[in-house]
Design a protein around this motif. Structure first.
Motif, short mmCIF file in Angstrom:
data_model
loop_
_atom_site.label_atom_id
_atom_site.label_comp_id
_atom_site.label_asym_id
_atom_site.label_seq_id
_atom_site.Cartn_x
_atom_site.Cartn_y
_atom_site.Cartn_z
N ARG A 101 0.83 -1.22 0.00
CA ARG A 101 0.00 0.00 0.00
C ARG A 101 0.87 1.26 0.00
N ALA A 102 1.92 1.25 0.77
CA ALA A 102 2.81 2.41 0.83
C ALA A 102 3.49 2.64 -0.51
N GLU A 103 3.95 1.58 -1.13
CA GLU A 103 4.59 1.71 -2.45
C GLU A 103 3.59 2.22 -3.48
N LYS A 104 2.37 1.71 -3.43
CA LYS A 104 1.32 2.14 -4.37
C LYS A 104 1.02 3.64 -4.18
N ALA A 105 1.13 4.11 -2.94
CA ALA A 105 0.88 5.52 -2.63
C ALA A 105 2.14 6.37 -2.81
N SER A 106 3.22 5.78 -3.31
CA SER A 106 4.49 6.48 -3.54
C SER A 106 5.06 7.09 -2.26
N VAL A 107 4.95 6.35 -1.16
CA VAL A 107 5.49 6.81 0.12
C VAL A 107 7.01 6.71 0.08
N ASN A 108 7.68 7.76 0.53
CA ASN A 108 9.13 7.74 0.68
C ASN A 108 9.42 7.12 2.05
N PHE A 109 9.89 5.89 2.06
CA PHE A 109 10.09 5.15 3.32
C PHE A 109 11.12 5.83 4.22
N SER A 110 12.22 6.29 3.66
CA SER A 110 13.26 6.94 4.46
C SER A 110 12.74 8.21 5.12
N GLN A 111 12.06 9.03 4.35
CA GLN A 111 11.52 10.28 4.90
C GLN A 111 10.48 10.00 5.98
N THR A 112 9.62 9.02 5.74
CA THR A 112 8.58 8.69 6.71
C THR A 112 9.19 8.18 8.01
N LEU A 113 10.21 7.34 7.91
CA LEU A 113 10.87 6.83 9.11
C LEU A 113 11.57 7.96 9.86
N GLN A 114 12.25 8.84 9.15
CA GLN A 114 12.91 9.98 9.80
C GLN A 114 11.90 10.85 10.54
N GLU A 115 10.81 11.19 9.87
CA GLU A 115 9.78 12.03 10.50
C GLU A 115 9.21 11.36 11.75
N SER A 116 8.97 10.06 11.66
CA SER A 116 8.42 9.33 12.80
C SER A 116 9.41 9.27 13.97
N LEU A 117 10.68 9.03 13.67
CA LEU A 117 11.69 8.98 14.73
C LEU A 117 11.87 10.34 15.40
N LEU A 118 11.89 11.40 14.61
CA LEU A 118 12.02 12.74 15.18
C LEU A 118 10.84 13.03 16.11
N LYS A 119 9.66 12.68 15.68
CA LYS A 119 8.47 12.90 16.50
C LYS A 119 8.53 12.06 17.77
N LYS A 120 8.88 10.79 17.63
CA LYS A 120 8.97 9.87 18.77
C LYS A 120 9.99 10.36 19.80
N LEU A 121 11.08 10.96 19.32
CA LEU A 121 12.13 11.45 20.21
C LEU A 121 11.87 12.86 20.72
N GLY A 122 10.77 13.46 20.29
CA GLY A 122 10.40 14.79 20.77
C GLY A 122 11.21 15.91 20.13
#
Length: 129
Positions: A101-122
């Motif tokens: 689903r993510a690939e079909k939606a053209s999700v950038n996996f690296s960017q999404t992981l970075q954004e999530s980690l930054l948010k998780k770490l505050g």
């Protein structure tokens, strides 16, 4: 994105700037546009040193609390810390259906992981008080 106020001073036909919240972070330039661009570069380098040492980033002041005079001016300078420092490669495991689903939606996996980690770490965003 992180944002810090900078004070740009006019002196001797050029500019220099300082960040009131970041001791020792300075830059210079010949024009207003150049000082803002050089200040961004200085901010990038300064914050990279904090992140590499695993130190918390200083809290940013309100730009409205900064007083200037003459041709001096205060401005916000922003930095995208997700692009700061060297990159490392990480393998991740996720459900196949989610990957499709993510690939079909053209999700950038690296960017999404970075954004999530930054948010998780505050540290997903540094804003003013």
């Amino acid at each position: 994105m992180v944002i810090y106020p900078a004070i740009c001073h006019f002196e001797d036909d050029g500019y220099w700037c300082e960040f009131p919240d970041l001791k020792g972070c300075f830059s210079q330039g010949d024009t207003e546009a150049e000082i803002v661009e050089n200040a961004k570069e200085a901010l990038d380098c300064y914050l990279e040193s904090y992140l590499e040492k695993d130190e918390p980033l200083p809290k940013a002041s309100k730009i409205t609390d900064i007083k200037t005079s003459g041709k001096d001016f205060a401005t916000y300078i922003e930095c995208d810390i997700s692009n700061t420092g060297k990159s490392v490669r990480k393998n991740v495991t996720l459900p196949e259906w989610l990957c499709r689903r993510a690939e079909k939606a053209s999700v950038n996996f690296s960017q999404t992981l970075q954004e999530s980690l930054l948010k998780k770490l505050g540290i997903s965003a540094i804003t003013t008080n």
